[in-house]
Enzyme design. Sequence first.
Site, PDB file in Angstrom:
ATOM      1  N   ASP A 177       0.900  -1.142   0.000  1.00 52.83           N
ATOM      2  CA  ASP A 177       0.000   0.000   0.000  1.00 52.83           C
ATOM      3  C   ASP A 177       0.938   1.191   0.000  1.00 52.83           C
ATOM      4  O   ASP A 177       1.554   1.499   1.018  1.00 52.83           O
ATOM      5  CB  ASP A 177      -0.872   0.010   1.263  1.00 52.83           C
ATOM      6  CG  ASP A 177      -1.861   1.160   1.209  1.00 52.83           C
ATOM      7  OD1 ASP A 177      -1.441   2.284   0.878  1.00 52.83           O
ATOM      8  OD2 ASP A 177      -3.050   0.935   1.474  1.00 52.83           O
ATOM      9  N   HIS A 178       1.102   1.825  -1.164  1.00 56.22           N
ATOM     10  CA  HIS A 178       2.204   2.791  -1.261  1.00 56.22           C
ATOM     11  C   HIS A 178       2.024   3.976  -0.313  1.00 56.22           C
ATOM     12  O   HIS A 178       2.978   4.673  -0.014  1.00 56.22           O
ATOM     13  CB  HIS A 178       2.434   3.228  -2.716  1.00 56.22           C
ATOM     14  CG  HIS A 178       1.464   4.238  -3.236  1.00 56.22           C
ATOM     15  ND1 HIS A 178       0.223   3.910  -3.692  1.00 56.22           N
ATOM     16  CD2 HIS A 178       1.549   5.577  -3.369  1.00 56.22           C
ATOM     17  CE1 HIS A 178      -0.401   5.000  -4.092  1.00 56.22           C
ATOM     18  NE2 HIS A 178       0.378   6.035  -3.905  1.00 56.22           N
ATOM     19  N   HIS A 240      -5.761   2.658   1.101  1.00 53.27           N
ATOM     20  CA  HIS A 240      -5.002   3.829   1.569  1.00 53.27           C
ATOM     21  C   HIS A 240      -5.667   4.533   2.750  1.00 53.27           C
ATOM     22  O   HIS A 240      -5.035   4.811   3.765  1.00 53.27           O
ATOM     23  CB  HIS A 240      -4.831   4.858   0.447  1.00 53.27           C
ATOM     24  CG  HIS A 240      -4.224   4.298  -0.808  1.00 53.27           C
ATOM     25  ND1 HIS A 240      -3.249   3.340  -0.802  1.00 53.27           N
ATOM     26  CD2 HIS A 240      -4.458   4.569  -2.118  1.00 53.27           C
ATOM     27  CE1 HIS A 240      -2.899   3.049  -2.055  1.00 53.27           C
ATOM     28  NE2 HIS A 240      -3.627   3.781  -2.867  1.00 53.27           N
TER      29      HIS A 240
END
Length: 490
Positions: A177-178, A240
């Site tokens: 999950d950047h 996110h």
Amino acid sequence: MVARIIEVDDFDLVVFGASGDLAHRKLMPALYHRFNDGQVPAGARVICSARRTYSNDEYRAWVRQAVEEHVKDHTTEQLDAFLDTVTYLPIDIGTGAGFDALKEVLDARPDVVRAFYLAVGPDLFGPICEQLGQGKMVNKHSRVVIEKPIGKDGTSAKILNDTVGRVFDEHQIFRIDHYLGKETVQNLMALRFANALFEPLWNGAHIDHVQITVAESLGVGGRAGYYDTAGALRDMVQNHILQLLCLVAMEPPESMDADSVRDEKLKVLKALSPISEQDAEKLTVRGQYRAGASAGGAVPGYLDELGDADSTTETFVALKAEIANWRWAGVPFYLRTGKRLAQRVSEIVVHFRPIPHSIFSGEAGTISANRLIIRLQPDEGVQMKIMIKDPGPGGMRLRQVPLDMSFADAFKVRNPDAYERLIMDVIRGNQTLFMRRDEVDAAWAWIDPILSAWASAKDKPRGYTAGTWGPSASIALVERDGRTWAEDGL
Ligand code: BG6
């Protein structure tokens, strides 16, 4: 140069989907930066694969272009040296052609870290993992990186996770999950757990509510095909935004060890009050952008971009979430995200409760409650809004000012992209910033009822004009509780 380089072990990184957009915009520029900063060990190999039959030279030219386009201050010398680490191997995942050649390449170095990055659609996770498993390419030094979307609901996520889990153990699976790799997001943990100041106030007795906004000014553009199968709830909230919420709301973990942090995040996800079908209308708002203006120019609506007048996919969502535990009972978390909004801004705003009693006369003006703003983008930083006396003699007038810390101003170092940190964490085998399987399941368990409530409601998403802050119902969602969306960073 970023501040400090922590060495990583020698590695082979295999990138599937290496001719795609993610590799071009993020992975290759991130690897170049880590190489340029001296973190990539001599001998490390970046083995890139896709279906196209590039020669090594042709593929390196593609990587050169990616770095030139996305890294402002690259040097030709360093770029040439970086390209020496990159090789290309065509693989057809459908037929399996090319996997034997990959095995041969990998067998040359059985004792180095072996990371497989699946920068491909989730439908290919299964076939790739199976080939890697059957070809005995997965050893104790191996790990696999998978990108979202991890399923489109709880059931499909389970199937996907089972598929990958048949070949890799959970400790080898890195679900990216950047957002967790963003500097400010990690700073949230530093802010909460490396300062004694906030923790005593971090609960419903002192915090009135929390807002999390991830607003984008761009539309879906070329990604309309994928986006239409997802929508804002699946694309942004399930991962996110819920991850951000977890970091704000979790109990202090025992340590920064991966499972300690993830255990605490999981407890938050499990404590989210379910939004039932009956409540969905009251607690959620979904919108879809219509034609409007963005960055000064006219832009088309979502349906025109997609070329399908009947799509009911939401490009905006606002939600009121509650966490049913002792710390947060009665503290709403208002979440919103959308495409084609007025500005690109992502921030978490913690609204403290107002003072219990004012000693100042009416002339002093309004005393606004304190707010802590954690800005993820643009201009990453932390801001605390406090009341002070207006300078000058005579009277006592009060006003709210920001105690401001912009990271770019405070640290004269380049702010690394999330992928730089995350790829190196994969090599190190550190899963702290990656989602564990049970977190993904718990997030879907909260999202699924909202999706089914929307599916059974006969209405469509509310239209909003591109370049605005979304449907007016989103404003009403917050105002109904006597609050407003913060406009601090805007
Ligand atoms: C991705 C979503 O995960 O995150 C995109 O799929 C979105 O739709 C992107 O645009 C936003 O990331 P960032 O880092 O630009 O805020």
